[in-house]
Design a protein around this motif. Structure first.
Motif, PDB file in Angstrom:
ATOM      1  N   GLY A  85     -35.783  26.195  84.357  1.00 41.19           N
ATOM      2  CA  GLY A  85     -35.745  27.729  83.925  1.00 41.19           C
ATOM      3  C   GLY A  85     -35.065  28.437  84.208  1.00 41.19           C
ATOM      4  O   GLY A  85     -34.098  28.897  83.547  1.00 41.19           O
ATOM      5  N   ARG A  86     -35.247  28.263  85.688  1.00 45.35           N
ATOM      6  CA  ARG A  86     -34.516  29.112  86.093  1.00 45.35           C
ATOM      7  C   ARG A  86     -33.109  29.483  85.746  1.00 45.35           C
ATOM      8  O   ARG A  86     -32.624  30.059  85.867  1.00 45.35           O
ATOM      9  CB  ARG A  86     -34.963  28.946  87.375  1.00 45.35           C
ATOM     10  N   TYR A  87     -31.881  28.048  85.788  1.00 42.62           N
ATOM     11  CA  TYR A  87     -30.962  27.397  85.724  1.00 42.62           C
ATOM     12  C   TYR A  87     -30.262  28.077  83.932  1.00 42.62           C
ATOM     13  O   TYR A  87     -29.785  28.876  83.689  1.00 42.62           O
ATOM     14  CB  TYR A  87     -30.221  25.759  85.441  1.00 42.62           C
ATOM     15  N   LEU A  88     -31.767  28.190  83.807  1.00 42.64           N
ATOM     16  CA  LEU A  88     -31.089  28.153  82.004  1.00 42.64           C
ATOM     17  C   LEU A  88     -30.984  29.714  82.127  1.00 42.64           C
ATOM     18  O   LEU A  88     -30.353  30.614  81.051  1.00 42.64           O
ATOM     19  CB  LEU A  88     -32.845  27.823  80.779  1.00 42.64           C
ATOM     20  N   VAL A  89     -31.860  30.441  82.516  1.00 38.61           N
ATOM     21  CA  VAL A  89     -32.525  31.706  82.609  1.00 38.61           C
ATOM     22  C   VAL A  89     -31.077  32.275  83.590  1.00 38.61           C
ATOM     23  O   VAL A  89     -30.358  33.561  83.151  1.00 38.61           O
ATOM     24  CB  VAL A  89     -33.233  32.335  83.127  1.00 38.61           C
ATOM     25  N   GLN A  90     -30.859  32.126  84.532  1.00 38.89           N
ATOM     26  CA  GLN A  90     -29.591  32.308  85.167  1.00 38.89           C
ATOM     27  C   GLN A  90     -28.304  32.491  85.040  1.00 38.89           C
ATOM     28  O   GLN A  90     -27.580  32.734  84.585  1.00 38.89           O
ATOM     29  CB  GLN A  90     -29.488  31.899  87.193  1.00 38.89           C
ATOM     30  N   THR A  91     -27.971  31.290  84.234  1.00 43.08           N
ATOM     31  CA  THR A  91     -26.739  30.433  83.824  1.00 43.08           C
ATOM     32  C   THR A  91     -26.382  30.838  81.938  1.00 43.08           C
ATOM     33  O   THR A  91     -26.151  31.776  81.722  1.00 43.08           O
ATOM     34  CB  THR A  91     -26.295  28.977  84.328  1.00 43.08           C
ATOM     35  N   LEU A  92     -26.894  29.614  81.895  1.00 45.54           N
ATOM     36  CA  LEU A  92     -26.402  29.382  80.094  1.00 45.54           C
ATOM     37  C   LEU A  92     -26.926  30.587  78.897  1.00 45.54           C
ATOM     38  O   LEU A  92     -26.308  31.278  78.422  1.00 45.54           O
ATOM     39  CB  LEU A  92     -26.594  28.307  79.680  1.00 45.54           C
ATOM     40  N   GLY A  93     -28.259  31.089  79.839  1.00 47.47           N
ATOM     41  CA  GLY A  93     -29.170  32.009  79.362  1.00 47.47           C
ATOM     42  C   GLY A  93     -28.218  33.051  79.209  1.00 47.47           C
ATOM     43  O   GLY A  93     -28.917  34.203  78.420  1.00 47.47           O
ATOM     44  N   HIS A  94     -28.095  34.032  80.658  1.00 47.07           N
ATOM     45  CA  HIS A  94     -27.070  34.991  80.498  1.00 47.07           C
ATOM     46  C   HIS A  94     -28.177  35.941  80.249  1.00 47.07           C
ATOM     47  O   HIS A  94     -27.386  37.291  79.990  1.00 47.07           O
ATOM     48  CB  HIS A  94     -26.047  34.878  80.598  1.00 47.07           C
ATOM     49  N   CYS A  95     -29.789  35.985  80.436  1.00 43.54           N
ATOM     50  CA  CYS A  95     -30.338  36.589  80.659  1.00 43.54           C
ATOM     51  C   CYS A  95     -30.392  38.268  81.343  1.00 43.54           C
ATOM     52  O   CYS A  95     -30.252  39.416  80.579  1.00 43.54           O
ATOM     53  CB  CYS A  95     -31.756  36.598  80.585  1.00 43.54           C
ATOM     54  N   GLY A  96     -29.525  37.540  82.068  1.00 41.76           N
ATOM     55  CA  GLY A  96     -28.974  39.448  83.343  1.00 41.76           C
ATOM     56  C   GLY A  96     -27.813  40.283  82.709  1.00 41.76           C
ATOM     57  O   GLY A  96     -27.845  41.450  82.957  1.00 41.76           O
ATOM     58  N   ASP A 126     -21.173  21.360  86.567  1.00 38.26           N
ATOM     59  CA  ASP A 126     -19.707  20.457  86.346  1.00 38.26           C
ATOM     60  C   ASP A 126     -19.898  19.064  84.921  1.00 38.26           C
ATOM     61  O   ASP A 126     -19.272  19.610  84.038  1.00 38.26           O
ATOM     62  CB  ASP A 126     -19.210  19.827  87.163  1.00 38.26           C
ATOM     63  N   ALA A 127     -21.462  19.053  84.579  1.00 35.23           N
ATOM     64  CA  ALA A 127     -21.430  18.183  84.172  1.00 35.23           C
ATOM     65  C   ALA A 127     -22.073  18.992  82.470  1.00 35.23           C
ATOM     66  O   ALA A 127     -21.495  18.541  81.360  1.00 35.23           O
ATOM     67  CB  ALA A 127     -23.283  17.476  83.841  1.00 35.23           C
ATOM     68  N   ASP A 128     -22.461  20.490  82.543  1.00 38.50           N
ATOM     69  CA  ASP A 128     -22.693  20.858  81.500  1.00 38.50           C
ATOM     70  C   ASP A 128     -21.331  21.104  80.987  1.00 38.50           C
ATOM     71  O   ASP A 128     -21.383  21.458  79.659  1.00 38.50           O
ATOM     72  CB  ASP A 128     -24.025  21.774  82.135  1.00 38.50           C
ATOM     73  N   VAL A 129     -20.502  21.761  81.355  1.00 38.44           N
ATOM     74  CA  VAL A 129     -18.888  22.330  81.544  1.00 38.44           C
ATOM     75  C   VAL A 129     -18.193  21.103  80.641  1.00 38.44           C
ATOM     76  O   VAL A 129     -17.214  21.399  79.254  1.00 38.44           O
ATOM     77  CB  VAL A 129     -18.051  22.967  82.680  1.00 38.44           C
ATOM     78  N   HIS A 130     -18.174  19.994  81.193  1.00 35.96           N
ATOM     79  CA  HIS A 130     -17.517  18.800  81.013  1.00 35.96           C
ATOM     80  C   HIS A 130     -18.184  18.641  79.042  1.00 35.96           C
ATOM     81  O   HIS A 130     -17.042  18.298  78.067  1.00 35.96           O
ATOM     82  CB  HIS A 130     -17.936  17.759  81.756  1.00 35.96           C
ATOM     83  N   ALA A 131     -19.362  18.839  78.644  1.00 39.90           N
ATOM     84  CA  ALA A 131     -20.191  18.374  77.224  1.00 39.90           C
ATOM     85  C   ALA A 131     -20.025  19.333  76.600  1.00 39.90           C
ATOM     86  O   ALA A 131     -19.543  19.372  75.308  1.00 39.90           O
ATOM     87  CB  ALA A 131     -21.367  18.386  77.742  1.00 39.90           C
ATOM     88  N   LEU A 132     -19.598  21.107  77.193  1.00 41.73           N
ATOM     89  CA  LEU A 132     -19.059  21.902  76.296  1.00 41.73           C
ATOM     90  C   LEU A 132     -17.814  21.551  76.254  1.00 41.73           C
ATOM     91  O   LEU A 132     -17.442  21.791  74.560  1.00 41.73           O
ATOM     92  CB  LEU A 132     -19.596  22.965  76.712  1.00 41.73           C
ATOM     93  N   TYR A 133     -17.347  21.262  76.830  1.00 38.23           N
ATOM     94  CA  TYR A 133     -15.424  20.731  76.209  1.00 38.23           C
ATOM     95  C   TYR A 133     -15.832  20.044  75.222  1.00 38.23           C
ATOM     96  O   TYR A 133     -15.135  20.101  74.652  1.00 38.23           O
ATOM     97  CB  TYR A 133     -15.178  20.798  77.947  1.00 38.23           C
ATOM     98  N   THR A 134     -16.204  18.818  75.485  1.00 39.13           N
ATOM     99  CA  THR A 134     -16.397  17.643  74.817  1.00 39.13           C
ATOM    100  C   THR A 134     -16.848  18.729  73.373  1.00 39.13           C
ATOM    101  O   THR A 134     -16.129  18.260  71.716  1.00 39.13           O
ATOM    102  CB  THR A 134     -17.563  16.031  75.041  1.00 39.13           C
ATOM    103  N   TYR A 135     -17.509  19.078  73.027  1.00 35.14           N
ATOM    104  CA  TYR A 135     -17.842  19.619  71.580  1.00 35.14           C
ATOM    105  C   TYR A 135     -17.258  20.255  71.366  1.00 35.14           C
ATOM    106  O   TYR A 135     -16.133  20.642  69.929  1.00 35.14           O
ATOM    107  CB  TYR A 135     -19.781  20.482  71.722  1.00 35.14           C
ATOM    108  N   PHE A 136     -16.553  20.983  71.888  1.00 32.82           N
ATOM    109  CA  PHE A 136     -15.388  22.420  71.328  1.00 32.82           C
ATOM    110  C   PHE A 136     -14.551  21.842  70.817  1.00 32.82           C
ATOM    111  O   PHE A 136     -13.648  22.360  70.186  1.00 32.82           O
ATOM    112  CB  PHE A 136     -15.462  23.932  72.511  1.00 32.82           C
ATOM    113  N   MET A 137     -14.074  20.910  71.439  1.00 34.35           N
ATOM    114  CA  MET A 137     -12.680  19.941  71.109  1.00 34.35           C
ATOM    115  C   MET A 137     -12.716  19.279  70.790  1.00 34.35           C
ATOM    116  O   MET A 137     -12.102  18.819  69.798  1.00 34.35           O
ATOM    117  CB  MET A 137     -11.857  19.487  72.899  1.00 34.35           C
ATOM    118  N   LEU A 191     -25.881  22.693  74.691  1.00 39.69           N
ATOM    119  CA  LEU A 191     -25.845  23.811  75.418  1.00 39.69           C
ATOM    120  C   LEU A 191     -25.108  25.421  74.473  1.00 39.69           C
ATOM    121  O   LEU A 191     -25.087  25.763  75.666  1.00 39.69           O
ATOM    122  CB  LEU A 191     -25.339  22.963  76.449  1.00 39.69           C
ATOM    123  N   ALA A 192     -24.452  25.195  73.450  1.00 41.31           N
ATOM    124  CA  ALA A 192     -23.599  26.303  73.200  1.00 41.31           C
ATOM    125  C   ALA A 192     -24.552  27.206  72.709  1.00 41.31           C
ATOM    126  O   ALA A 192     -24.733  28.288  72.584  1.00 41.31           O
ATOM    127  CB  ALA A 192     -21.782  25.851  72.097  1.00 41.31           C
TER     128      ALA A 192
END
Length: 426
Positions: A178-189, A116-127, A35-36
């Protein structure tokens, strides 16, 4: 004997539980790392040659230079003392653990929809999956009034949304992914959506026709991604995973996006993103930049260049500096040299990106599927502003292309922006 068996069974069960927990945590760290990558965190939070996520990268903005922060789990200089809730506030609300606001160089308006699930995974990875780096980042020091971080609270109220991401009913799971990835994590906008006077994205979701309708990053014009006319889903996937396809090669900030982010995503996620982009209606009344008699016009220019007759200064410059790679017909070589005939970077209204490439050059990143680096030299030291204008004007009117001419004044402005950028980046 019975007690011994009970104790042994309990210890065995405990061992299995610990192993399962370790396995689950390992899977969560792996998910967070993925996800990172999707969020392209390393690109902004790592300086060239520096340690991953240690921060210090200068980000040039209209407000001044903003330095990225250390997001390793170091407890002094990084985010090691952040709780998961504080991490979520930083990611989605632009709010540091000390209560101060982040600047939107951190794309939290787009990350708002991360689940929230992806936030948790990101937090676990970074910590637990990132090595702590005891290194302080340079302090961001902007001029007044931008130095007043509290003002970002008002900016957030005006230009961000509190609505969580919600899948669209009636669309397939693939399109919604695809919509989720483009609009959120991918921050294509962040790059591909136009910004307003307050440097805010004019749209954060596809509820607005302005979303992904084209934007500007420094002196680079990011094209519209709506519908991706002329490109199939396969073309988009190849472009994102390799940095090149039969039509174009990456340039500007997109080079880093492919190198650090997109090439690491699964084919399934890239295809989901591509198919989502293909569902977006194109920008209303957008100019194509192409002639009606595209085939005949291409033939005319090709013949003119091949015979080297009646050439103006721009055409002569093309023969001497570009034709060997991009060919007389302007079609380049598929997967190697991008085509100029009908290329969006050539015919879009704002020629800044085209001028940037002519002046600065470009090169494709080395990716897993296309490891070779294909460089194009810059001509800033070989061509003056009038010559660059002549060359760009020829490109924008040759073959099937039909776009307004470029002036030396426009080239001067882009050249100055490049010099300023180099100075600020030091």
């Amino acid at each position: 004997m019975k007690l011994k068996h009970v104790v042994c069974s309990a210890l065995a069960l405990l061992g299995c539980t610990v192993q399962a927990a370790d396995k689950n945590e390992g899977a969560m760290i792996e998910r967070g790392a993925y996800l990172a990558r999707a969020g392209d965190c390393v690109a902004c939070h790592t300086v060239a040659g520096g340690k991953p996520f240690a921060g210090g990268l200068p980000i040039i903005s209209p407000m001044g230079v903003i330095y990225s922060t250390n997001i390793t789990p170091d407890p002094v200089h990084g985010i090691g003392k952040y709780s998961e809730l504080q991490f979520a506030h930083a990611l989605r609300d632009g709010l540091r653990a000390d209560g101060k606001h982040l600047y939107p160089a951190m794309p939290y308006p787009d990350y708002k929809g991360v689940t929230d699930a992806d936030v948790h995974a990101l937090y676990t990875y970074f910590m637990k999956g990132v090595a702590p780096v005891r290194q302080a980042s340079p302090q961001t020091s902007l001029s007044f009034p931008f130095s007043q971080r509290w003002g970002m609270a008002l900016w957030n109220m005006a230009f961000t949304s509190d609505k969580p991401y919600t899948p669209v009913t009636g669309q397939s799971g693939e399109i919604n992914q695809g919509r989720y990835l483009v609009q959120t994590l991918g921050h294509c906008g962040s790059c591909h959506t136009p910004r307003g006077a307050a440097m805010h994205e004019k749209a954060l979701t596809d509820a607005s026709p302005l979303y992904l309708a084209g934007g500007r990053v420094a002196n680079w014009t990011a094209p519209s991604l709506r519908g991706m006319k002329g490109w199939s889903s396969d073309d988009i996937v190849v472009y994102l995973s390799t940095g090149r396809n039969d039509f174009a090669s990456v340039g500007g900030e997109m080079t880093s996006v492919v190198e650090h982010s997109m090439q690491h995503l699964s084919d399934a996620d890239l295809r989901a993103m591509a198919r989502y982009l293909k569902t977006l209606p194109p920008v209303p009344n957008a100019k194509s930049g192409l002639r009606v008699d595209a085939e005949a016009a291409t033939t005319r220019t090709t013949k003119r260049l091949s015979e080297a007759r009646g050439l103006d200064r721009g055409a002569m410059l093309y023969l001497n500096t570009c034709e060997a790679c991009h060919a007389s017909n302007g079609n380049g070589a598929k997967g190697i040299f991008p085509r100029l005939n009908g290329a969006r970077i050539v015919v879009q209204d704002d020629p800044s990106a085209l001028l940037d490439v002519i002046l600065r050059g470009a090169q494709t990143p080395s990716t897993k599927k296309a490891p070779s680096i294909l460089p194009m030299p810059g001509f800033a030291n070989h061509l003056n502003d009038q010559q660059v204008a002549d060359l760009a004007t020829f490109l924008r009117s040759a073959w099937a292309n039909e776009a307004p001419p470029v002036t030396a004044k426009e080239v001067t402005a882009v050249r100055k922006e490049l010099l300023d950028f180099q100075h600020q980046s030091r």
